[in-house]
Scaffold this motif. Sequence first.
Motif, PDB file in Angstrom:
ATOM      1  N   THR A 373       0.825  -1.208   0.000  1.00 44.91           N
ATOM      2  CA  THR A 373       0.000   0.000   0.000  1.00 44.91           C
ATOM      3  C   THR A 373       0.860   1.259   0.000  1.00 44.91           C
ATOM      4  OG1 THR A 373      -1.714  -1.195   1.212  1.00 44.91           O
ATOM      5  CG2 THR A 373      -1.851   1.202   1.197  1.00 44.91           C
ATOM      6  N   GLU A 374       1.889   1.275   0.848  1.00 51.44           N
ATOM      7  CA  GLU A 374       2.743   2.465   0.918  1.00 51.44           C
ATOM      8  C   GLU A 374       3.492   2.675  -0.387  1.00 51.44           C
ATOM      9  OE1 GLU A 374       6.288   4.337   3.740  1.00 51.44           O
ATOM     10  OE2 GLU A 374       5.392   2.391   4.208  1.00 51.44           O
ATOM     11  N   LEU A 375       3.972   1.577  -0.973  1.00 54.19           N
ATOM     12  CA  LEU A 375       4.696   1.679  -2.242  1.00 54.19           C
ATOM     13  C   LEU A 375       3.795   2.239  -3.336  1.00 54.19           C
ATOM     14  CD1 LEU A 375       7.155   1.059  -4.050  1.00 54.19           C
ATOM     15  CD2 LEU A 375       6.237  -1.242  -4.348  1.00 54.19           C
ATOM     16  N   LYS A 376       2.569   1.715  -3.455  1.00 52.92           N
ATOM     17  CA  LYS A 376       1.663   2.197  -4.496  1.00 52.92           C
ATOM     18  C   LYS A 376       1.209   3.618  -4.210  1.00 52.92           C
ATOM     19  CE  LYS A 376       0.434   0.211  -7.517  1.00 52.92           C
ATOM     20  NZ  LYS A 376       1.021   0.088  -8.867  1.00 52.92           N
ATOM     21  N   THR A 377       1.106   3.979  -2.926  1.00 52.15           N
ATOM     22  CA  THR A 377       0.745   5.354  -2.597  1.00 52.15           C
ATOM     23  C   THR A 377       1.831   6.322  -3.051  1.00 52.15           C
ATOM     24  OG1 THR A 377      -0.526   4.604  -0.678  1.00 52.15           O
ATOM     25  CG2 THR A 377       0.125   6.917  -0.722  1.00 52.15           C
ATOM     26  N   LEU A 378       3.093   5.956  -2.795  1.00 51.56           N
ATOM     27  CA  LEU A 378       4.202   6.802  -3.252  1.00 51.56           C
ATOM     28  C   LEU A 378       4.236   6.871  -4.773  1.00 51.56           C
ATOM     29  CD1 LEU A 378       7.017   5.671  -0.781  1.00 51.56           C
ATOM     30  CD2 LEU A 378       5.739   7.820  -0.748  1.00 51.56           C
ATOM     31  N   GLU A 379       3.966   5.744  -5.418  1.00 53.20           N
ATOM     32  CA  GLU A 379       3.938   5.731  -6.879  1.00 53.20           C
ATOM     33  C   GLU A 379       2.836   6.637  -7.408  1.00 53.20           C
ATOM     34  OE1 GLU A 379       2.989   2.610 -10.533  1.00 53.20           O
ATOM     35  OE2 GLU A 379       3.407   1.847  -8.533  1.00 53.20           O
ATOM     36  N   GLN A 381       1.560   9.203  -5.897  1.00 57.67           N
ATOM     37  CA  GLN A 381       1.942  10.597  -5.651  1.00 57.67           C
ATOM     38  C   GLN A 381       2.952  11.076  -6.680  1.00 57.67           C
ATOM     39  OE1 GLN A 381       3.310  10.466  -1.636  1.00 57.67           O
ATOM     40  NE2 GLN A 381       1.265  10.468  -0.745  1.00 57.67           N
ATOM     41  N   PHE A 382       3.871  10.182  -7.061  1.00 53.26           N
ATOM     42  CA  PHE A 382       4.845  10.569  -8.086  1.00 53.26           C
ATOM     43  C   PHE A 382       4.147  10.833  -9.417  1.00 53.26           C
ATOM     44  CE2 PHE A 382       7.626   9.194 -11.587  1.00 53.26           C
ATOM     45  CZ  PHE A 382       8.659  10.106 -11.439  1.00 53.26           C
ATOM     46  N   VAL A 383       3.213   9.932  -9.786  1.00 52.84           N
ATOM     47  CA  VAL A 383       2.479  10.112 -11.036  1.00 52.84           C
ATOM     48  C   VAL A 383       1.665  11.391 -10.981  1.00 52.84           C
ATOM     49  CG1 VAL A 383       0.666   9.140 -12.491  1.00 52.84           C
ATOM     50  CG2 VAL A 383       2.438   7.651 -11.550  1.00 52.84           C
ATOM     51  N   GLN A 384       1.044  11.643  -9.813  1.00 54.13           N
ATOM     52  CA  GLN A 384       0.261  12.856  -9.662  1.00 54.13           C
ATOM     53  C   GLN A 384       1.144  14.097  -9.799  1.00 54.13           C
ATOM     54  OE1 GLN A 384      -2.829  13.288  -9.546  1.00 54.13           O
ATOM     55  NE2 GLN A 384      -2.948  15.451  -9.050  1.00 54.13           N
ATOM     56  N   GLY A 385       2.335  14.041  -9.200  1.00 50.11           N
ATOM     57  CA  GLY A 385       3.257  15.166  -9.341  1.00 50.11           C
ATOM     58  C   GLY A 385       3.651  15.404 -10.780  1.00 50.11           C
ATOM     59  N   GLN A 386       3.900  14.309 -11.512  1.00 49.40           N
ATOM     60  CA  GLN A 386       4.241  14.442 -12.927  1.00 49.40           C
ATOM     61  C   GLN A 386       3.078  15.042 -13.705  1.00 49.40           C
ATOM     62  OE1 GLN A 386       7.408  14.272 -13.108  1.00 49.40           O
ATOM     63  NE2 GLN A 386       7.888  12.391 -14.175  1.00 49.40           N
ATOM     64  N   LYS A 387       1.846  14.597 -13.375  1.00 58.40           N
ATOM     65  CA  LYS A 387       0.679  15.121 -14.082  1.00 58.40           C
ATOM     66  C   LYS A 387       0.492  16.602 -13.807  1.00 58.40           C
ATOM     67  CE  LYS A 387      -3.384  13.895 -12.605  1.00 58.40           C
ATOM     68  NZ  LYS A 387      -4.575  13.067 -12.325  1.00 58.40           N
ATOM     69  N   ALA A 534      13.359  23.159  14.721  1.00 57.82           N
ATOM     70  CA  ALA A 534      13.800  21.976  13.977  1.00 57.82           C
ATOM     71  C   ALA A 534      12.880  21.815  12.780  1.00 57.82           C
ATOM     72  CB  ALA A 534      13.761  20.723  14.863  1.00 57.82           C
ATOM     73  N   PRO A 535      13.363  21.236  11.688  1.00 59.02           N
ATOM     74  CA  PRO A 535      12.501  21.048  10.510  1.00 59.02           C
ATOM     75  C   PRO A 535      11.257  20.239  10.869  1.00 59.02           C
ATOM     76  CG  PRO A 535      14.804  20.618   9.970  1.00 59.02           C
ATOM     77  CD  PRO A 535      14.749  20.760  11.458  1.00 59.02           C
ATOM     78  N   MET A 536      10.127  20.657  10.335  1.00 58.67           N
ATOM     79  CA  MET A 536       8.861  19.973  10.585  1.00 58.67           C
ATOM     80  C   MET A 536       8.483  19.155   9.357  1.00 58.67           C
ATOM     81  SD  MET A 536       5.060  21.536  11.416  1.00 58.67           S
ATOM     82  CE  MET A 536       4.777  22.010   9.712  1.00 58.67           C
ATOM     83  N   GLU A 537       8.300  17.865   9.549  1.00 60.98           N
ATOM     84  CA  GLU A 537       7.917  16.980   8.456  1.00 60.98           C
ATOM     85  C   GLU A 537       6.440  16.649   8.584  1.00 60.98           C
ATOM     86  OE1 GLU A 537      10.379  13.586   8.161  1.00 60.98           O
ATOM     87  OE2 GLU A 537      12.243  14.730   7.889  1.00 60.98           O
ATOM     88  N   ARG A 538       5.724  16.905   7.503  1.00 64.14           N
ATOM     89  CA  ARG A 538       4.292  16.612   7.491  1.00 64.14           C
ATOM     90  C   ARG A 538       3.849  16.386   6.054  1.00 64.14           C
ATOM     91  NH1 ARG A 538      -0.874  20.233   9.637  1.00 64.14           N
ATOM     92  NH2 ARG A 538      -2.447  18.905   8.664  1.00 64.14           N
ATOM     93  N   ASP A 539       3.044  15.355   5.857  1.00 58.86           N
ATOM     94  CA  ASP A 539       2.511  15.027   4.528  1.00 58.86           C
ATOM     95  C   ASP A 539       3.625  14.953   3.491  1.00 58.86           C
ATOM     96  OD1 ASP A 539       0.095  15.108   5.777  1.00 58.86           O
ATOM     97  OD2 ASP A 539      -0.462  17.092   5.021  1.00 58.86           O
ATOM     98  N   ARG A 540       4.732  14.331   3.882  1.00 55.81           N
ATOM     99  CA  ARG A 540       5.892  14.132   2.996  1.00 55.81           C
ATOM    100  C   ARG A 540       6.498  15.458   2.532  1.00 55.81           C
ATOM    101  NH1 ARG A 540       2.284  10.354   2.519  1.00 55.81           N
ATOM    102  NH2 ARG A 540       0.984  11.688   1.257  1.00 55.81           N
ATOM    103  N   VAL A 541       6.288  16.521   3.325  1.00 60.58           N
ATOM    104  CA  VAL A 541       6.872  17.834   3.052  1.00 60.58           C
ATOM    105  C   VAL A 541       7.666  18.244   4.281  1.00 60.58           C
ATOM    106  CG1 VAL A 541       6.390  20.261   2.609  1.00 60.58           C
ATOM    107  CG2 VAL A 541       5.037  18.505   1.465  1.00 60.58           C
ATOM    108  N   THR A 542       8.832  18.845   4.067  1.00 63.51           N
ATOM    109  CA  THR A 542       9.668  19.316   5.169  1.00 63.51           C
ATOM    110  C   THR A 542       9.641  20.836   5.198  1.00 63.51           C
ATOM    111  OG1 THR A 542      11.122  17.386   4.981  1.00 63.51           O
ATOM    112  CG2 THR A 542      11.969  19.295   6.170  1.00 63.51           C
TER     113      THR A 542
END
Length: 762
Positions: A373-379, A381-387, A534-542
Amino acid sequence: MVPNRAGMAPAPARVAVIFAVVVAALAIVAATGVDGAGARIPAAAAITAGLASLFVILRAHLRKRAVLKALQSHARFIAHDAVPGFVTDGDGFICVRNPAAIARYGDGEGDTLGAALRGMLADPAPVILRLVATARAQGAAGEEIVTRIGAIRLVVHRIDTDVFGWRIEDLRPRQGQGVKAMGVPVISIGRSGAVLSMNDAARALIGDKVRRLDRLFGDTSIGDGQIREMQTAEGPVPVVAHRHPVPGGRTDIVLIPLSAEDMPARGDKTFMGAIPLPMLKLDRKGIIREINSHAAKLLGSDVKPGDFLANALHGLGRPINDWLRETAEGRANHKSEFLRLARDGQDVFVQVTLTPVDEGGETVFLALLNDATELKTLEAQFVQGQKMQAIGQLAGGIAHDFNNLLTAISGHCDLLLLRHDQGDPDYGDLVQIHENANRAAALVSQLLAFSRKQTLRPQELDLRETLSDLTHLLNRLVGEKVTLTLSHDPVLRPIRADKRQLEQVLMNLVVNARDSMPDGGEIRIETEVISLDAPMERDRVTVPVGDYVLVRVSDQGVGIPPEVRNKIFEPFYTTKRTGEGTGLGLSTVYGIVKQTGGFIFVDSVPGQGSEFTLYFPASELCGEPAPEVPPEQPQAEIRAPAEGVILLVEDEAPVRAFAARALRLRGFTVIEAQSAEEALRVLEDVDLQVDVFVTDVVMPGMDGPSWVREALKSRPRARVVFMSGYSEGAFGESEEDIPNSVFLPKPFSLNQLTETVRRQLA
């Protein structure tokens, strides 16, 4: 890992003997004097021979030192290689082996490469000699070899004249390897119980080579799926043994070790139940025959033996039955398949690896499952970013041409409005054309905001003042059923942003909050200053360290479902009915916030409401507000004629025609050019006086900033008006290098163009 230095340095004794001989010969010559010719001849010969021998030994010493240096260099090169590597001399003696080779083949002193490979190859010497001969001639050689434990690739490179580097790469198991492809301990036995081979996992579990099965279990009668005690180098280990017949009279036995804690707690004593991984057994039709507890936990308790796999999992792109058929026919090549399981309203993805096995003459499948699930979610998100990036590039690409069209439409509409008053029958139609052109321009502006390629005019903003000025409009937007509440941090710091774009962000968020509360409610807008140590990490954003001004917009609406939350910032995505929204509101918010250097996050609970949190970097400066284009004056206002010579450079003929007519109507003298090159030719006339350059930024050939810089070399007092619908990258970092210049974004009206030129002449 140090190269073996044996035989690599000259023997000190030999050097000492030769040196003594030479000294003795010189002493004889000195003692005999000039008349001792009979003694001098042998002495001279001894001196010559000694010096020659010393030269040969020293030369060999230097040669071996070079070889040693090469060995040391190559040893450092292969030290961190995960693939077993060796360095040998021409006779196959191992000089260097890396840690991977030591772990795999041991660290025997004085071993040859052939001895190290004898555990895999029955007779490795011919293979090694063949590869060495090829490497001597060609510099490198390689060969794929099928061994007892699978296929390997043996590669050799010539490092020096008589020094060779070797790599032994494991290849993927080939079709027909059966259960060995699963990576679990497997031993192959013959009809009499002789152990024919063991894979790496079995060798690591047993800890020693064995020749017969009864050496491990005391007898050869191993039943399928039995739990037996196996003797290993570390002592007895309980294992589950599964027999897998293969062609040629051999049998593969899969060994699943069990811990002492597992034994009494495990109620299922079968092979499937003992495997500590999610696993299914399927028939050729895809019916589940067995399912262990790990697979049941992953798939859900409603998936039981007798169910079709296709009813529990859904294929991504092709039917599961096609995949089963290809695997049974040997055409799937052990490739994994990603399947989707709908559970609890969320998409759960499972990676399934099928292995066909022969069970009593019938082909069945062992399916190893892995939660992906995590792998496909990252995939995704990557496709969505490309789109989203592609849409942004498209928006930027069409903005220039589209805004040129809108400039020509609205501009010529302005010219027509100058000749018609409100009583004219055509006046209403012209107003409609003008308003719709403005709506189209706003749509392009939203696309550019989403793609973060619009032109911003940042200035120092106090959010208290900005929200105070905006409150009247926001109250009109939310209506009577909704209450708008503002709350500010008492020590609020300014931010640097485009005021109009920030107002657009707040209006879009408030309108969305209003629409989520059809029965009314409260919308709260809160501001706060925070410091991140300190850097805050949330929703895969720092979010980096620093001071930020937070703006929270919260509502009491229907909330956002989890499956929709990841799509809300996509352009043209909307949950509203047709005609109620374009789907660009939140994507515009996202683009403006990102282009301003901020961050946006959303929290939502279905049925309870949503909260959007915006992070803007707090400003350290307190600069003056950026100059803004003054509001457009009424179309029918009469102005005094202006004076001045304008060089208008525009490659789009309709835009150039409108701009030239508009400027001439205001009394300016206009010289037209359709390209930068033509403009420079016009300026070659030294007697021509030009007051203002009005030029497009993006043009074929030389762009606007480039030709203006060239022209200002001879006309430094000229003023400049740059106009463009999309100018990203045209100025770069050198916009400040062009003095007395302003920027007029397209589409612009007649009054905006003439007023901008008039101010440049003031």
